[in-house]
Design a protein around this motif. Structure first.
Motif, PDB file in Angstrom:
ATOM      1  N   THR A 171       0.844  -1.191   0.000  1.00 29.44           N
ATOM      2  CA  THR A 171       0.000   0.000   0.000  1.00 29.44           C
ATOM      3  C   THR A 171       0.878   1.239   0.000  1.00 29.44           C
ATOM      4  OG1 THR A 171      -1.679  -1.210   1.227  1.00 29.44           O
ATOM      5  CG2 THR A 171      -1.843   1.196   1.217  1.00 29.44           C
ATOM      6  N   TYR A 179       0.871   8.460  -3.211  1.00 28.83           N
ATOM      7  CA  TYR A 179      -0.333   8.213  -3.986  1.00 28.83           C
ATOM      8  C   TYR A 179      -0.869   9.493  -4.622  1.00 28.83           C
ATOM      9  CZ  TYR A 179      -4.855   6.321  -5.296  1.00 28.83           C
ATOM     10  OH  TYR A 179      -5.953   5.915  -6.023  1.00 28.83           O
ATOM     11  N   VAL A 194     -12.096   5.751  -9.885  1.00 30.60           N
ATOM     12  CA  VAL A 194     -11.458   4.698  -9.088  1.00 30.60           C
ATOM     13  C   VAL A 194     -10.240   5.248  -8.354  1.00 30.60           C
ATOM     14  CG1 VAL A 194     -10.334   2.447  -9.204  1.00 30.60           C
ATOM     15  CG2 VAL A 194     -12.290   2.928 -10.665  1.00 30.60           C
ATOM     16  N   TYR A 195      -9.468   6.066  -9.034  1.00 31.21           N
ATOM     17  CA  TYR A 195      -8.283   6.676  -8.407  1.00 31.21           C
ATOM     18  C   TYR A 195      -8.687   7.549  -7.220  1.00 31.21           C
ATOM     19  CZ  TYR A 195      -4.186   9.717  -7.933  1.00 31.21           C
ATOM     20  OH  TYR A 195      -3.129  10.424  -7.441  1.00 31.21           O
ATOM     21  N   CYS A 196      -9.715   8.372  -7.390  1.00 31.15           N
ATOM     22  CA  CYS A 196     -10.155   9.246  -6.307  1.00 31.15           C
ATOM     23  C   CYS A 196     -10.735   8.450  -5.141  1.00 31.15           C
ATOM     24  CB  CYS A 196     -11.189  10.240  -6.836  1.00 31.15           C
ATOM     25  SG  CYS A 196     -10.547  11.369  -8.086  1.00 31.15           S
ATOM     26  N   TRP A 197     -11.469   7.376  -5.474  1.00 31.56           N
ATOM     27  CA  TRP A 197     -12.072   6.582  -4.399  1.00 31.56           C
ATOM     28  C   TRP A 197     -11.009   5.890  -3.552  1.00 31.56           C
ATOM     29  CZ3 TRP A 197     -12.356   1.097  -3.973  1.00 31.56           C
ATOM     30  CH2 TRP A 197     -13.179   0.648  -2.960  1.00 31.56           C
ATOM     31  N   LYS A 198      -9.998   5.338  -4.199  1.00 28.71           N
ATOM     32  CA  LYS A 198      -8.908   4.714  -3.442  1.00 28.71           C
ATOM     33  C   LYS A 198      -8.154   5.736  -2.611  1.00 28.71           C
ATOM     34  CE  LYS A 198      -7.977   0.803  -6.542  1.00 28.71           C
ATOM     35  NZ  LYS A 198      -6.964   0.146  -7.404  1.00 28.71           N
ATOM     36  N   GLY A 199      -7.896   6.922  -3.191  1.00 31.59           N
ATOM     37  CA  GLY A 199      -7.176   7.946  -2.442  1.00 31.59           C
ATOM     38  C   GLY A 199      -7.929   8.420  -1.216  1.00 31.59           C
ATOM     39  N   ARG A 205      -9.941   6.631   0.528  1.00 34.99           N
ATOM     40  CA  ARG A 205      -9.821   5.563   1.534  1.00 34.99           C
ATOM     41  C   ARG A 205      -8.476   5.645   2.251  1.00 34.99           C
ATOM     42  NH1 ARG A 205     -11.227  -0.288  -0.360  1.00 34.99           N
ATOM     43  NH2 ARG A 205     -10.767  -0.575   1.852  1.00 34.99           N
ATOM     44  N   PHE A 206      -7.400   5.892   1.501  1.00 30.00           N
ATOM     45  CA  PHE A 206      -6.084   6.023   2.134  1.00 30.00           C
ATOM     46  C   PHE A 206      -6.051   7.216   3.078  1.00 30.00           C
ATOM     47  CE2 PHE A 206      -4.085   3.958  -1.850  1.00 30.00           C
ATOM     48  CZ  PHE A 206      -4.455   2.710  -1.379  1.00 30.00           C
TER      49      PHE A 206
END
Length: 605
Positions: free
Chosen positions: A421, A427, A452-457, A459-460
């Motif tokens: 991760t 990121y 998808v990129y924004c959603w993962k970011g 979450r991080f």
């Protein structure tokens, strides 16, 4: 016996009359399968009948497998003995009689026949090997068939009957499974009785190098028993010196392509002998024969392969110096094989392939000859309309596939180079570069358009940077990017103002104080409330003044956690806080009035 004599003369397949013939002869207790004593009686009858048929065939001078054969009106009938064997084989296959009976008859037949007739008998055995190899027959007669074939091999000449011996060995290899231990030679015993005799004294009038002749044929003594070479260093050095003389002679007298093509190896294979003649008169001619040279050179490679074979104990392993010598001489032998016409490279490649597979064979014998055959998996019948649910090792397809990606998953999980991760700064770095005007990236290609990129970011950031994640409401996904990644001109835009931050903190602090007061009021111990009620009841017997009531109300409000008047004066410096605290004071007085009213009602009653 007469019933069987008539049966073997009947035309047609044996399944039409074989069982009826047995029932007429034996009259068994059961209709389809004989008992033990009945099988013994039938075996004695058949063996006696077979002896009479062989005796009649010998007296007539006909081959025993053709005795009784005739051609009538263009149709040929089989001989008496093949017909009898077909009837017995059918009965054994259908388990009407004991399965080993056919093997016993074949053994008797080979013992009573000459080698010329045995070739015809063995031809019959080869034609029926698929039936004889079935499970219900193989278990009953494999030892009898092995004994029969070994007796034939002992009677045959290894020099003149090479083809027949090969047929017998090929049949055994097909008849017995590959993992059969009886033909494996697990102990690795060498046939030391296979001696090569040659002349010890030079003959008169022969102009040859007799020393080379003796040196050349003395190599066969070492090829006969390779184990003795590695155990005795003197024998090993003697072998190397003799071999070097032979290899240098081959190299000094190379064969031309014309000489190689002059000897047609395919025609020679038809008259191939298992041993070469050792007469000194033939030495010069044999050296010009490419197959003769190949025979000797392949023997050298087989010996070297044995010395290097895996699975040896430490006592039998060659020393380091011996390994170097083996490697050097092996390269020399391969070079000579490659130079020997015709098609030297192709021949060498095939020999190397065979020797490489021999290593696997040695490993298999060292491990105790585990069986190669596997029992077929029984397929379960699925009902019509029922769907088979796939079963995965780890529950589902994705986890099972993930497990197969690495051979050693514990090492893969601890590998520092594995995919991990990323950090927040790492990121969000691509998005920060998009926000820089100097990069010149068009808006439609920004990473913020990738959901998808924004959603993962997000979450991080929610897990690792909660303060930055809180900016998403005011500034969107660009506000979540760490400040240190942004260009200096953009940092002030996404930084929160100090005044707003201080006001928000004071409001949250005031709200927390009010909530704490309410919780403390609700959580007041029951014993304290009881004591206050008792005090009011006692005071109701005397006239009450306004001042004590006010004091009592003030005390109750103080116990509830509301601020005192002096505390209001101290906190009046902050306008916003003062207004909120004033509101809280009014609420507290109202609550106190309600509590006081409740107490007066109780006192009046």
């Amino acid at each position: 016996m007469e019933i069987f004599r008539r049966a073997i003369l009947q035309p047609g397949p044996p399944e039409t009359f074989a069982l009826q013939t047995v029932q007429q002869v034996i009259k068994p207790q059961k209709q389809t399968k004989l008992a033990q004593d009945e099988n013994q009686l039938l075996e004695n009858i058949l063996r006696t009948l077979l002896q009479e048929l062989v005796s009649s065939a010998v007296q007539s001078g006909e081959p025993i497998m053709q005795y009784g054969q005739s051609i009538d009106e263009g149709e040929s009938t089989r001989g008496h003995i093949p017909s009898l064997l077909d009837i017995v084989l059918y009965l054994c296959e259908k388990e009407h009689i004991e399965g080993g009976m056919i093997f016993q008859l074949l053994e008797d037949l080979t013992e009573m026949s000459t080698m010329r007739n045995c070739k015809d008998i063995f031809g019959y055995i080869e034609s029926k090997q698929d039936v004889l190899g079935k499970v219900e027959l193989f278990a009953r007669g494999k030892l009898v068939m092995l004994r029969t074939c070994n007796q034939l091999l002992r009677r045959l000449s290894k020099a003149t009957d090479v083809v027949f011996c090969g047929r017998i060995l090929m049949f055994l290899a097909h008849f017995f499974p590959l993992s059969e231990r009886s033909a494996v030679n697990i102990k690795g015993v060498f046939n030391t009785s296979n001696e090569t005799k040659y002349e010890k004294d030079p003959p008169d009038g022969i102009s040859i190098d007799f020393n080379f002749y003796k040196t050349f044929w003395s190599l066969q003594e070492h090829f006969c028993n390779p184990a003795s070479i590695s155990l005795v260093p003197i024998k090993w050095q003697k072998f190397l010196s003799n071999l070097l003389v032979v290899l240098n002679t081959f190299e000094a007298q190379p064969l031309s392509d014309e000489e190689g093509n002059a000897n047609n190896l395919e025609e020679e294979a038809a008259t191939f002998s298992i041993k070469y003649l050792t007469s000194s008169k033939l030495m010069g001619l044999e050296l010009k024969d490419p197959s003769f040279r190949r025979h000797i050179l392949v023997q050298c490679l087989v010996l070297f392969n044995y010395l290097k074979a895996p699975g040896k104990t430490e006592k039998d392993l060659p020393s380091e110096s011996m390994k170097e010598e083996i490697k050097s001489y092996e390269e020399h032998v391969k070079k000579l094989l490659e130079m020997t016409p015709p098609k030297g490279k192709d021949f060498l490649h095939k020999v190397e392939h065979i020797l490489e597979r021999e290593k696997n064979w040695v490993w298999w014998k060292r491990d105790g000859c585990p069986p190669f055959e596997k029992q077929p998996v029984e397929k379960k019948v699925v009902q019509d309309g029922a769907k088979k649910r796939p079963r995965w090792r780890l529950g589902n397809k994705e986890l099972s596939q993930l497990w197969k990606w690495s051979d050693q998953n514990p090492n893969a999980l601890t590998d520092p180079q594995r995919v991990q991760t990323p950090s927040i700064a790492e990121y969000w770095k691509p998005l920060a570069e998009d926000m820089d005007p100097a990069a010149g990236i068009e808006a439609e290609y920004h990473h913020k358009n990738n959901r998808v990129y924004c959603w993962k970011g997000l979450r991080f950031s929610a897990r690792q940077d909660l303060e930055g994640f809180s900016k998403f409401t005011d500034h969107g996904v660009e506000g979540v990017v760490p400040i240190e990644l942004l260009p200096p001109d953009f940092r002030s835009k996404y930084q929160s103002k100090p005044n707003d931050r201080s006001k928000r903190a004071k409001k949250e602090e005031a709200k927390g104080t009010a909530q704490q007061g309410e919780e403390n009021q609700i959580a007041t111990p029951a014993s304290e409330n009881d004591e206050g009620i008792r005090g009011d009841l006692d005071a109701s017997t005397t006239p009450m003044d306004a001042e004590p009531e006010t004091t009592g109300v003030t005390d109750m409000v103080s116990q509830g956690g509301s601020p005192m008047p002096d505390e209001h004066q101290k906190q009046s410096s902050d306008t916003d806080a003062g207004q909120e605290m004033g509101q809280l004071e009014a609420d507290s007085e109202a609550e106190a009035g309600i509590i006081e009213g409740e107490v007066d009602l109780d006192a009046a009653s």
